[in-house]
Scaffold this motif. Structure first.
Motif, PDB file in Angstrom:
ATOM      1  N   LEU A 155       6.316  41.139   0.487  1.00  0.00           N
ATOM      2  CA  LEU A 155       6.873  40.335   1.581  1.00  0.00           C
ATOM      3  C   LEU A 155       5.922  40.227   2.767  1.00  0.00           C
ATOM      4  N   GLY A 156       4.732  40.831   2.660  1.00  0.00           N
ATOM      5  CA  GLY A 156       3.720  40.685   3.695  1.00  0.00           C
ATOM      6  C   GLY A 156       3.768  41.718   4.801  1.00  0.00           C
ATOM      7  N   ARG A 157       4.553  42.749   4.634  1.00  0.00           N
ATOM      8  CA  ARG A 157       4.591  43.808   5.654  1.00  0.00           C
ATOM      9  C   ARG A 157       3.476  44.795   5.349  1.00  0.00           C
ATOM     10  N   THR A 158       2.596  45.021   6.313  1.00  0.00           N
ATOM     11  CA  THR A 158       1.454  45.911   6.081  1.00  0.00           C
ATOM     12  C   THR A 158       1.724  47.324   6.554  1.00  0.00           C
ATOM     13  N   GLY A 161       8.545  33.826   4.687  1.00  0.00           N
ATOM     14  CA  GLY A 161       8.943  32.925   3.614  1.00  0.00           C
ATOM     15  C   GLY A 161       8.439  33.352   2.243  1.00  0.00           C
ATOM     16  N   ARG A 162       8.111  34.634   2.112  1.00  0.00           N
ATOM     17  CA  ARG A 162       7.564  35.128   0.845  1.00  0.00           C
ATOM     18  C   ARG A 162       8.673  35.634  -0.073  1.00  0.00           C
ATOM     19  N   SER A 163       8.338  35.723  -1.331  1.00  0.00           N
ATOM     20  CA  SER A 163       9.285  36.188  -2.349  1.00  0.00           C
ATOM     21  C   SER A 163       8.907  37.573  -2.833  1.00  0.00           C
ATOM     22  N   TYR A 164       9.896  38.241  -3.378  1.00  0.00           N
ATOM     23  CA  TYR A 164       9.632  39.535  -4.015  1.00  0.00           C
ATOM     24  C   TYR A 164      10.351  39.599  -5.351  1.00  0.00           C
ATOM     25  N   ILE A 223      15.228  42.981  -9.170  1.00  0.00           N
ATOM     26  CA  ILE A 223      15.903  42.267  -8.088  1.00  0.00           C
ATOM     27  C   ILE A 223      14.851  41.439  -7.370  1.00  0.00           C
ATOM     28  N   SER A 224      15.205  40.181  -7.077  1.00  0.00           N
ATOM     29  CA  SER A 224      14.229  39.270  -6.483  1.00  0.00           C
ATOM     30  C   SER A 224      14.898  38.343  -5.483  1.00  0.00           C
ATOM     31  N   GLY A 225      14.075  37.753  -4.636  1.00  0.00           N
ATOM     32  CA  GLY A 225      14.565  36.778  -3.672  1.00  0.00           C
ATOM     33  C   GLY A 225      13.439  36.297  -2.785  1.00  0.00           C
ATOM     34  N   THR A 226      13.717  35.229  -2.049  1.00  0.00           N
ATOM     35  CA  THR A 226      12.769  34.661  -1.091  1.00  0.00           C
ATOM     36  C   THR A 226      13.328  34.864   0.300  1.00  0.00           C
ATOM     37  N   GLN A 227      12.522  35.451   1.167  1.00  0.00           N
ATOM     38  CA  GLN A 227      12.975  35.789   2.509  1.00  0.00           C
ATOM     39  C   GLN A 227      13.147  34.533   3.359  1.00  0.00           C
ATOM     40  N   ALA A 228      14.291  34.472   4.077  1.00  0.00           N
ATOM     41  CA  ALA A 228      14.592  33.326   4.936  1.00  0.00           C
ATOM     42  C   ALA A 228      14.740  33.719   6.397  1.00  0.00           C
ATOM     43  N   LYS A 229      14.785  35.024   6.691  1.00  0.00           N
ATOM     44  CA  LYS A 229      14.868  35.486   8.077  1.00  0.00           C
ATOM     45  C   LYS A 229      14.406  36.930   8.169  1.00  0.00           C
ATOM     46  N   ASP A 230      14.064  37.361   9.375  1.00  0.00           N
ATOM     47  CA  ASP A 230      13.651  38.742   9.605  1.00  0.00           C
ATOM     48  C   ASP A 230      14.780  39.691   9.198  1.00  0.00           C
TER      49      ASP A 230
END
Length: 165
Positions: free
Chosen positions: A156-159, A121-124, A106-113
């Motif tokens: 998605l950049g969440r640490t 704006g990262r993808s997974y 499953i994949s997608g590019t984030q457009a909102k919190d």
């Protein structure tokens, strides 16, 4: 040459038809679910479930109802990841035809919190395992999904890797 092309097209259609005919009830239900999920058709996804069905997204917590866990989660994902898509690697069914195991990316590019993840704006692209159980009528009664939540967060950049919102 035209005869060869016609025969080839007919053979291809026959192979596709015979492969579909071999799928069992759980495999069919799971396949329809992921087709509708890929089309972002939440209402169509819901039609595949029996009354009282449960959904369990293991990294997110305990199982819940179709509405509170399934529909809310799917709508939230589609809203936050408008290009959300899935690529089914395989569907395997148990011998009794009551459960299917779906290996899917499953994949997608984030457009909102969303889901406690600030939009960058990262993808997974994360591999999932879904276990889909059906009833005698071929409706989904239970769905459980597993994935590596730390990988999802990291992509998605969440640490902060805790599950909190």
């Amino acid at each position: 040459m035209r005869l060869i092309r016609t025969l080839t097209a007919s053979l291809t259609a026959a192979v596709v038809f015979s492969t579909a005919a071999l799928a069992g009830p759980a495999e069919n239900a799971a396949g329809r679910f992921f087709e509708r999920y890929d089309a972002q058709d939440v209402d169509g996804m819901v039609e595949l479930f029996a009354e009282g069905a449960s959904v369990h997204y293991v990294p997110f917590g305990p199982p819940g109802s179709l509405e509170e866990v399934g529909v809310a989660g799917w709508r939230g994902l589609i809203d936050a990841f408008p290009d959300l898509s899935n690529d089914v690697r395989s569907i395997r069914e148990t011998a009794d035809g009551r459960f299917a195991y779906v290996d899917v990316d499953i994949s997608g590019t984030q457009a909102k919190d969303a889901f406690g993840i600030e939009n960058q704006g990262r993808s997974y692209d994360v591999r999932h395992l879904f276990v889909v159980g059906i009833d005698e009528e071929g409706l989904i009664t239970e769905m459980t999904a597993f994935w590596d939540n730390a990988t999802w967060f990291r992509q998605l950049g969440r640490t902060d890797l805790t599950a909190g919102e």
